[in-house]
Write an enzyme that holds these catalytic residues in place. Structure first.
Site, PDB file in Angstrom:
ATOM      1  N   CYS A   1     -39.935   3.980 -47.211  1.00 28.81           N
ATOM      2  CA  CYS A   1     -41.152   3.401 -47.779  1.00 28.81           C
ATOM      3  C   CYS A   1     -40.874   2.849 -49.168  1.00 28.81           C
ATOM      4  CB  CYS A   1     -42.243   4.466 -47.901  1.00 28.81           C
ATOM      5  SG  CYS A   1     -42.854   5.065 -46.327  1.00 28.81           S
TER       6      CYS A   1
ATOM      7  N   CYS B   1     -48.296   7.208 -37.636  1.00 30.93           N
ATOM      8  CA  CYS B   1     -47.590   6.926 -36.385  1.00 30.93           C
ATOM      9  C   CYS B   1     -46.124   7.345 -36.473  1.00 30.93           C
ATOM     10  CB  CYS B   1     -47.720   5.471 -35.976  1.00 30.93           C
ATOM     11  SG  CYS B   1     -46.932   4.285 -37.055  1.00 30.93           S
TER      12      CYS B   1
ATOM     13  N   CYS C   1     -48.970   2.668 -40.879  1.00 23.19           N
ATOM     14  CA  CYS C   1     -48.466   2.654 -39.515  1.00 23.19           C
ATOM     15  C   CYS C   1     -47.614   1.404 -39.381  1.00 23.19           C
ATOM     16  CB  CYS C   1     -49.625   2.640 -38.527  1.00 23.19           C
ATOM     17  SG  CYS C   1     -49.153   3.182 -36.884  1.00 23.19           S
TER      18      CYS C   1
END
Length: 168
Positions: free
Chosen positions: A96, A88, A12
């Site tokens: 990422c 989220c 998140c």
């Protein structure tokens, strides 16, 4: 019987509420089968006190929980993840790191209980509701026969779990 322990990373943005609650829930409910970690793309550095309150309802130790960067889990000496789950909306569209081991990824979005405006009762209710949604999805996941599913089938099941409706 398969004795593999699956590593799960829950992401998140701030790593202060949803991902922390999911880390604790995975470790409690999946004890012995799953080892969960959590991290954020922009960690706040603190764990929200209402997240701690919810985690304590599981009798899970909270002393070691901390808000941390996902960079810790992209390092060469980090545990290799089997699964990476984003919880989220804000982190869902972020780029990422490349996770060692090529884990199966999923998006299980939950509304941010820390963003709920209102009195203490409204905020407590929001955290309890989101925590219950998290627990439900984890319970679905931990009973999957992972040792019998290939990566594509596992991905499909994780995506189905992420599509379960939840609203504040």
């Amino acid at each position: 019987m398969n004795n593999k322990v699956y590593n799960v990373l829950i992401l998140c943005t701030g790593n202060s509420a949803r991902s922390i609650m999911a880390e604790a829930a995975f470790n409690k409910l999946g004890a012995g089968r799953f080892k969960a970690y959590s991290a954020g793309s922009h960690p706040t550095g603190t764990v929200h006190p209402l997240a701690i309150e919810q985690i304590k309802t599981l009798n899970y130790p909270v002393e070691e929980l901390r808000s941390k960067s996902w960079d810790e889990f992209a390092a060469p000496d980090a545990p290799v993840m089997d699964f990476v789950i984003t919880v989220c909306d804000k982190a869902a569209g972020e780029v990422c790191p490349v996770w060692p081991g090529r884990p199966i990824t999923a998006y299980w979005g939950f509304e941010d209980p820390a963003a709920v405006q209102g009195n203490d009762d409204a905020q407590h209710h929001a955290f309890k509701l989101v925590f219950n949604f998290i627990l439900t999805r984890i319970r679905y996941f931990i009973v999957l026969p992972l040792e019998k599913l290939d990566a594509l089938a596992t991905q499909h099941e994780m995506d189905k779990i992420g599509q379960h409706k939840n609203d504040l």
